[in-house]
Motif scaffolding. Structure first.
Motif, PDB file in Angstrom:
ATOM      1  N   UNK A  56       1.039 -32.061  41.647  1.00  0.00           N
ATOM      2  CA  UNK A  56       1.788 -31.562  40.594  1.00  0.00           C
ATOM      3  C   UNK A  56       2.318 -30.149  41.091  1.00  0.00           C
ATOM      4  N   UNK A  57       3.637 -30.238  41.483  1.00  0.00           N
ATOM      5  CA  UNK A  57       4.312 -28.939  41.752  1.00  0.00           C
ATOM      6  C   UNK A  57       5.515 -28.499  41.192  1.00  0.00           C
ATOM      7  N   UNK A  58       5.395 -27.417  40.513  1.00  0.00           N
ATOM      8  CA  UNK A  58       6.368 -27.051  39.595  1.00  0.00           C
ATOM      9  C   UNK A  58       6.534 -25.479  39.536  1.00  0.00           C
ATOM     10  N   UNK A  59       7.765 -24.827  38.812  1.00  0.00           N
ATOM     11  CA  UNK A  59       7.917 -23.444  39.044  1.00  0.00           C
ATOM     12  C   UNK A  59       9.451 -23.201  38.719  1.00  0.00           C
ATOM     13  N   UNK A  60       9.758 -21.954  38.889  1.00  0.00           N
ATOM     14  CA  UNK A  60      10.856 -21.739  38.280  1.00  0.00           C
ATOM     15  C   UNK A  60      11.411 -20.348  38.820  1.00  0.00           C
ATOM     16  N   UNK A  61      12.783 -19.988  39.018  1.00  0.00           N
ATOM     17  CA  UNK A  61      13.093 -18.727  39.274  1.00  0.00           C
ATOM     18  C   UNK A  61      14.448 -18.530  38.566  1.00  0.00           C
ATOM     19  N   UNK A  62      14.375 -17.199  38.212  1.00  0.00           N
ATOM     20  CA  UNK A  62      15.585 -16.498  37.147  1.00  0.00           C
ATOM     21  C   UNK A  62      16.094 -15.256  37.798  1.00  0.00           C
ATOM     22  N   UNK A  63      17.320 -15.215  38.269  1.00  0.00           N
ATOM     23  CA  UNK A  63      18.175 -14.146  38.621  1.00  0.00           C
ATOM     24  C   UNK A  63      18.830 -13.374  37.339  1.00  0.00           C
ATOM     25  N   UNK A  64      18.809 -12.143  37.263  1.00  0.00           N
ATOM     26  CA  UNK A  64      19.451 -11.694  36.461  1.00  0.00           C
ATOM     27  C   UNK A  64      20.280 -10.288  37.162  1.00  0.00           C
ATOM     28  N   UNK A  65      21.668 -10.141  37.241  1.00  0.00           N
ATOM     29  CA  UNK A  65      22.448  -9.469  37.793  1.00  0.00           C
ATOM     30  C   UNK A  65      23.328  -8.447  36.945  1.00  0.00           C
ATOM     31  N   UNK A  66      22.998  -7.411  37.093  1.00  0.00           N
ATOM     32  CA  UNK A  66      23.623  -6.316  35.983  1.00  0.00           C
ATOM     33  C   UNK A  66      25.327  -5.892  36.566  1.00  0.00           C
ATOM     34  N   UNK A  67      26.198  -5.812  35.802  1.00  0.00           N
ATOM     35  CA  UNK A  67      27.737  -5.540  36.161  1.00  0.00           C
ATOM     36  C   UNK A  67      27.724  -4.079  36.929  1.00  0.00           C
ATOM     37  N   UNK A  68      28.758  -3.904  37.635  1.00  0.00           N
ATOM     38  CA  UNK A  68      28.725  -2.692  38.179  1.00  0.00           C
ATOM     39  C   UNK A  68      29.199  -1.545  37.244  1.00  0.00           C
ATOM     40  N   UNK A  69      28.581  -0.303  37.261  1.00  0.00           N
ATOM     41  CA  UNK A  69      28.885   0.659  36.184  1.00  0.00           C
ATOM     42  C   UNK A  69      28.820   2.079  36.883  1.00  0.00           C
ATOM     43  N   UNK A  70      30.098   2.548  37.118  1.00  0.00           N
ATOM     44  CA  UNK A  70      30.244   3.891  38.161  1.00  0.00           C
ATOM     45  C   UNK A  70      29.605   3.818  39.285  1.00  0.00           C
ATOM     46  N   UNK A  71      29.746   2.703  39.966  1.00  0.00           N
ATOM     47  CA  UNK A  71      29.316   2.599  41.359  1.00  0.00           C
ATOM     48  C   UNK A  71      27.716   2.153  41.434  1.00  0.00           C
ATOM     49  N   UNK A  72      27.261   1.889  40.143  1.00  0.00           N
ATOM     50  CA  UNK A  72      25.776   1.570  40.406  1.00  0.00           C
ATOM     51  C   UNK A  72      25.643  -0.111  39.979  1.00  0.00           C
ATOM     52  N   UNK A  73      24.956  -0.676  40.865  1.00  0.00           N
ATOM     53  CA  UNK A  73      24.705  -2.024  40.588  1.00  0.00           C
ATOM     54  C   UNK A  73      23.346  -2.410  40.830  1.00  0.00           C
ATOM     55  N   UNK A  74      22.825  -3.491  40.006  1.00  0.00           N
ATOM     56  CA  UNK A  74      21.405  -4.023  40.220  1.00  0.00           C
ATOM     57  C   UNK A  74      21.114  -5.489  39.750  1.00  0.00           C
ATOM     58  N   UNK A  75      20.185  -5.910  40.627  1.00  0.00           N
ATOM     59  CA  UNK A  75      19.890  -7.491  40.180  1.00  0.00           C
ATOM     60  C   UNK A  75      18.146  -7.514  40.243  1.00  0.00           C
ATOM     61  N   UNK A  76      17.718  -8.519  39.519  1.00  0.00           N
ATOM     62  CA  UNK A  76      16.462  -8.786  39.811  1.00  0.00           C
ATOM     63  C   UNK A  76      15.954 -10.061  39.876  1.00  0.00           C
ATOM     64  N   UNK A  77      15.123 -10.654  40.570  1.00  0.00           N
ATOM     65  CA  UNK A  77      14.741 -12.069  40.639  1.00  0.00           C
ATOM     66  C   UNK A  77      13.325 -12.340  40.232  1.00  0.00           C
ATOM     67  N   UNK A  78      12.885 -13.078  39.384  1.00  0.00           N
ATOM     68  CA  UNK A  78      11.588 -13.360  39.318  1.00  0.00           C
ATOM     69  C   UNK A  78      11.233 -14.865  39.279  1.00  0.00           C
ATOM     70  N   UNK A  79      10.299 -15.051  40.011  1.00  0.00           N
ATOM     71  CA  UNK A  79       9.722 -16.743  40.260  1.00  0.00           C
ATOM     72  C   UNK A  79       8.368 -16.804  40.051  1.00  0.00           C
ATOM     73  N   UNK A  80       8.195 -18.054  39.837  1.00  0.00           N
ATOM     74  CA  UNK A  80       6.636 -18.609  39.476  1.00  0.00           C
ATOM     75  C   UNK A  80       6.648 -19.987  40.224  1.00  0.00           C
ATOM     76  N   UNK A  81       5.452 -19.980  41.022  1.00  0.00           N
ATOM     77  CA  UNK A  81       5.192 -21.364  41.717  1.00  0.00           C
ATOM     78  C   UNK A  81       3.880 -21.859  41.527  1.00  0.00           C
ATOM     79  N   UNK A  82       3.743 -23.145  40.871  1.00  0.00           N
ATOM     80  CA  UNK A  82       2.505 -23.657  40.480  1.00  0.00           C
ATOM     81  C   UNK A  82       2.197 -24.826  41.128  1.00  0.00           C
TER      82      UNK A  82
END
Length: 230
Positions: free
Chosen positions: A17-43
């Motif tokens: 049994x192999x499962x998992x997931x990945x979530x990516x969150x990207x923030x819109x650019x504000x005054x030249x600043x932009x950010x994103x994060x990825x979260x993952x899990x593998x079982x």
């Protein structure tokens, strides 16, 4: 492993049994600043016994986790630009790994049987003695023992499914700066400087993996690039 050679033969298990997931969150650019994060899990879980193939180690009696199982991993990046058309750029990347399974060292006793090179890589210690390539640790009567780069469960608590040995959790920071559209005569250039593993953290990515062997994370290094767009 045959005579320290990583030969892999096909192995078939009763069930996996192999499962998992990945979530990516990207923030819109504000005054030249932009950010994103990825979260993952593998079982990943393998259920024995094996039904076919060749295997030179002890068979799985019930269920175990292979060395690509990792509960949590995240990568976050934030950057600032003075202008999308060009100009100054700087960014920071933060990565966290909770740790892959280290199948080859289920217990401290198993670690004592490894060679000095492997013991030194995992940071094996007994009291105030740290294993080296030329002086491996073969026995330990001290109350304080373990490994700095691998989390070995306390005696009697190891479980191949619910509490396996894992690579020690670690954080890594990369920093980058650069200029886009720098003019060199009539040629526009992109110049970037990146510091990988800025705090020079010494950590393992995996250890005696069936397919990949042992790998450390990249030591602190400086990378410079000059790009000519066309």
């Amino acid at each position: 492993m045959i005579l320290n050679t990583p030969l892999t033969f096909p192995v078939q298990f009763r069930e996996s049994k192999i499962d998992g997931g990945l979530v990516r969150v990207t923030l819109p650019e504000i005054h030249g600043v932009q950010a994103y994060t990825t979260l993952s899990h593998t079982r990943a879980r393998l259920f024995g016994p094996e039904l076919g193939g060749l295997r030179f180690k002890a068979s799985y009696s019930s269920v175990a986790r292979p060395d690509h199982d990792e509960p949590f991993q995240q990568t976050s990046h934030v950057e600032y630009r003075t202008s999308r058309a060009g100009g100054f750029w700087t960014g920071l990347t933060w990565r966290y790994d909770s740790g892959l399974v280290a199948v080859s060292v289920p217990t401290f006793a198993a670690a004592l049987r490894l060679g000095g090179d492997d013991q030194a890589a995992m940071g094996l210690y007994c009291g105030g003695t740290l294993a080296t390539r030329s002086q491996p640790i073969r026995s330990c009567s001290a109350a304080d023992f373990g490994a700095t780069r691998i989390r070995i469960p306390s005696p009697g608590t190891e479980n191949d499914d619910t509490n396996p040995t894992r690579i020690a959790p670690h954080h890594l920071i990369d920093v980058g700066v650069g200029f886009d559209a720098v003019s060199a005569g009539r040629v526009p250039l992109r110049v970037r400087l990146t510091i990988v593993n800025a705090f020079d953290r010494i950590a393992l990515y995996n250890f005696l993996s069936t397919f990949a062997g042992t790998h450390f994370v990249t030591p602190r290094s400086i990378q410079a690039t000059v790009t000519v767009p066309f």
